[in-house]
Design a protein around this motif. Sequence first.
Motif, PDB file in Angstrom:
ATOM      1  N   ILE A  58       0.712  -1.155   0.062  1.00  0.00           N
ATOM      2  CA  ILE A  58      -0.290   0.032  -0.049  1.00  0.00           C
ATOM      3  C   ILE A  58       1.007   1.183   0.412  1.00  0.00           C
ATOM      4  O   ILE A  58       0.624   1.912  -0.271  1.00  0.00           O
ATOM      5  CB  ILE A  58      -0.955   0.159   1.166  1.00  0.00           C
ATOM      6  CG1 ILE A  58      -2.058  -0.766   1.030  1.00  0.00           C
ATOM      7  CG2 ILE A  58      -1.396   1.571   1.227  1.00  0.00           C
ATOM      8  CD1 ILE A  58      -2.697  -1.356   2.576  1.00  0.00           C
ATOM      9  N   SER A  59       2.181   1.718   0.901  1.00  0.00           N
ATOM     10  CA  SER A  59       2.881   2.611   0.724  1.00  0.00           C
ATOM     11  C   SER A  59       3.427   2.596  -0.545  1.00  0.00           C
ATOM     12  O   SER A  59       3.477   3.598  -0.646  1.00  0.00           O
ATOM     13  CB  SER A  59       3.756   2.319   2.336  1.00  0.00           C
ATOM     14  OG  SER A  59       4.457   3.828   2.411  1.00  0.00           O
ATOM     15  N   VAL A  62       1.169   4.176  -3.169  1.00  0.00           N
ATOM     16  CA  VAL A  62       0.533   5.898  -2.618  1.00  0.00           C
ATOM     17  C   VAL A  62       1.592   6.203  -2.856  1.00  0.00           C
ATOM     18  O   VAL A  62       1.461   7.922  -3.076  1.00  0.00           O
ATOM     19  CB  VAL A  62      -0.064   5.574  -1.044  1.00  0.00           C
ATOM     20  CG1 VAL A  62       0.408   6.972  -0.294  1.00  0.00           C
ATOM     21  CG2 VAL A  62      -1.467   4.719  -0.467  1.00  0.00           C
ATOM     22  N   GLN A  65       1.520   7.099  -6.852  1.00  0.00           N
ATOM     23  CA  GLN A  65       0.003   8.378  -6.570  1.00  0.00           C
ATOM     24  C   GLN A  65       0.661   9.968  -6.011  1.00  0.00           C
ATOM     25  O   GLN A  65       0.201  10.694  -6.791  1.00  0.00           O
ATOM     26  CB  GLN A  65      -1.439   7.977  -6.017  1.00  0.00           C
ATOM     27  CG  GLN A  65      -1.525   6.616  -7.246  1.00  0.00           C
ATOM     28  CD  GLN A  65      -2.395   5.893  -6.059  1.00  0.00           C
ATOM     29  OE1 GLN A  65      -3.018   6.438  -5.134  1.00  0.00           O
ATOM     30  NE2 GLN A  65      -3.403   4.923  -7.213  1.00  0.00           N
ATOM     31  N   HIS A 121      -2.182   6.762   4.344  1.00  0.00           N
ATOM     32  CA  HIS A 121      -2.544   5.313   3.112  1.00  0.00           C
ATOM     33  C   HIS A 121      -3.123   6.356   1.924  1.00  0.00           C
ATOM     34  O   HIS A 121      -2.696   7.403   1.679  1.00  0.00           O
ATOM     35  CB  HIS A 121      -4.041   4.282   4.112  1.00  0.00           C
ATOM     36  CG  HIS A 121      -3.356   3.449   5.479  1.00  0.00           C
ATOM     37  ND1 HIS A 121      -3.638   4.586   6.649  1.00  0.00           N
ATOM     38  CD2 HIS A 121      -2.591   2.443   4.969  1.00  0.00           C
ATOM     39  CE1 HIS A 121      -2.255   3.401   6.788  1.00  0.00           C
ATOM     40  NE2 HIS A 121      -2.119   2.504   6.294  1.00  0.00           N
ATOM     41  N   TYR A 122      -4.220   5.761   1.456  1.00  0.00           N
ATOM     42  CA  TYR A 122      -4.836   6.301   0.142  1.00  0.00           C
ATOM     43  C   TYR A 122      -5.513   8.367   0.594  1.00  0.00           C
ATOM     44  O   TYR A 122      -5.473   8.618  -0.438  1.00  0.00           O
ATOM     45  CB  TYR A 122      -5.953   5.240   0.020  1.00  0.00           C
ATOM     46  CG  TYR A 122      -5.258   4.217  -0.490  1.00  0.00           C
ATOM     47  CD1 TYR A 122      -4.577   4.069  -1.594  1.00  0.00           C
ATOM     48  CD2 TYR A 122      -5.714   3.365  -0.178  1.00  0.00           C
ATOM     49  CE1 TYR A 122      -4.148   3.287  -2.964  1.00  0.00           C
ATOM     50  CE2 TYR A 122      -5.146   2.230  -0.295  1.00  0.00           C
ATOM     51  CZ  TYR A 122      -4.328   1.870  -1.623  1.00  0.00           C
ATOM     52  OH  TYR A 122      -3.889   0.547  -2.614  1.00  0.00           O
ATOM     53  N   ASP A 123      -5.647   8.123   1.486  1.00  0.00           N
ATOM     54  CA  ASP A 123      -5.681  10.110   2.333  1.00  0.00           C
ATOM     55  C   ASP A 123      -4.972  10.491   1.761  1.00  0.00           C
ATOM     56  O   ASP A 123      -5.405  11.451   0.916  1.00  0.00           O
ATOM     57  CB  ASP A 123      -6.565   9.739   3.891  1.00  0.00           C
ATOM     58  CG  ASP A 123      -7.784   9.418   3.651  1.00  0.00           C
ATOM     59  OD1 ASP A 123      -8.533   8.982   2.779  1.00  0.00           O
ATOM     60  OD2 ASP A 123      -8.239   9.297   4.922  1.00  0.00           O
ATOM     61  N   THR A 125      -3.482  10.573  -0.900  1.00  0.00           N
ATOM     62  CA  THR A 125      -3.140  10.890  -2.520  1.00  0.00           C
ATOM     63  C   THR A 125      -4.590  11.557  -2.630  1.00  0.00           C
ATOM     64  O   THR A 125      -4.980  12.366  -3.834  1.00  0.00           O
ATOM     65  CB  THR A 125      -4.469   9.998  -3.115  1.00  0.00           C
ATOM     66  OG1 THR A 125      -4.820   8.884  -2.793  1.00  0.00           O
ATOM     67  CG2 THR A 125      -3.000   8.365  -3.034  1.00  0.00           C
ATOM     68  N   GLN A 126      -5.128  12.373  -2.099  1.00  0.00           N
ATOM     69  CA  GLN A 126      -6.224  13.144  -1.450  1.00  0.00           C
ATOM     70  C   GLN A 126      -6.121  14.678  -1.779  1.00  0.00           C
ATOM     71  O   GLN A 126      -6.695  15.916  -1.742  1.00  0.00           O
ATOM     72  CB  GLN A 126      -7.433  12.543  -1.209  1.00  0.00           C
ATOM     73  CG  GLN A 126      -7.938  11.595  -1.692  1.00  0.00           C
ATOM     74  CD  GLN A 126      -8.519  10.855  -3.107  1.00  0.00           C
ATOM     75  OE1 GLN A 126      -9.179  12.567  -4.215  1.00  0.00           O
ATOM     76  NE2 GLN A 126      -7.248  10.481  -4.294  1.00  0.00           N
TER      77      GLN A 126
END
Length: 133
Positions: A58-59, A62, A65, A121-123, A125-126
């Motif tokens: 995941i890292s 991320v 991205q 985490h994926y936050d 990328t936002q």
Amino acid sequence: MGIFNKMFGNENKKESKPEKKSYLNWTPLTSLEQLEAIKEQSKTESVFLFKHSTRCGISSMVIKQFEKLFTEEHQNLKVYYLDLLNYRNISDEIGDSFQVMHQSPQLIVVKNSVAVFNASHYDITQTNLSRFI
């Protein structure tokens, strides 16, 4: 095969894609002393700390991205990269100094010596990078 090559192109011919320019300039975070310098630097500009685990899938996704978020407008942002596996003591100190619970991957933005933003985490990328310019 000659007619197919003319119609569909030669499979062996490599098409050169223009390389995308990177506007992200990583600074490795490798010593506890750098944290004091980061606090000082954050008095005049936002400073980003990216905590990354090189063994985490995941890292790895991320971070790729995150790098794509950077445009020419963001090229002067100060971004520090922390390899968690090799510098866990620095990660622990970041948590203590900036009162942010450890996560991985994690992005922390420091301004005026305090954490003003963090995401994991994926936050990550936002994140709207422009709000920290």
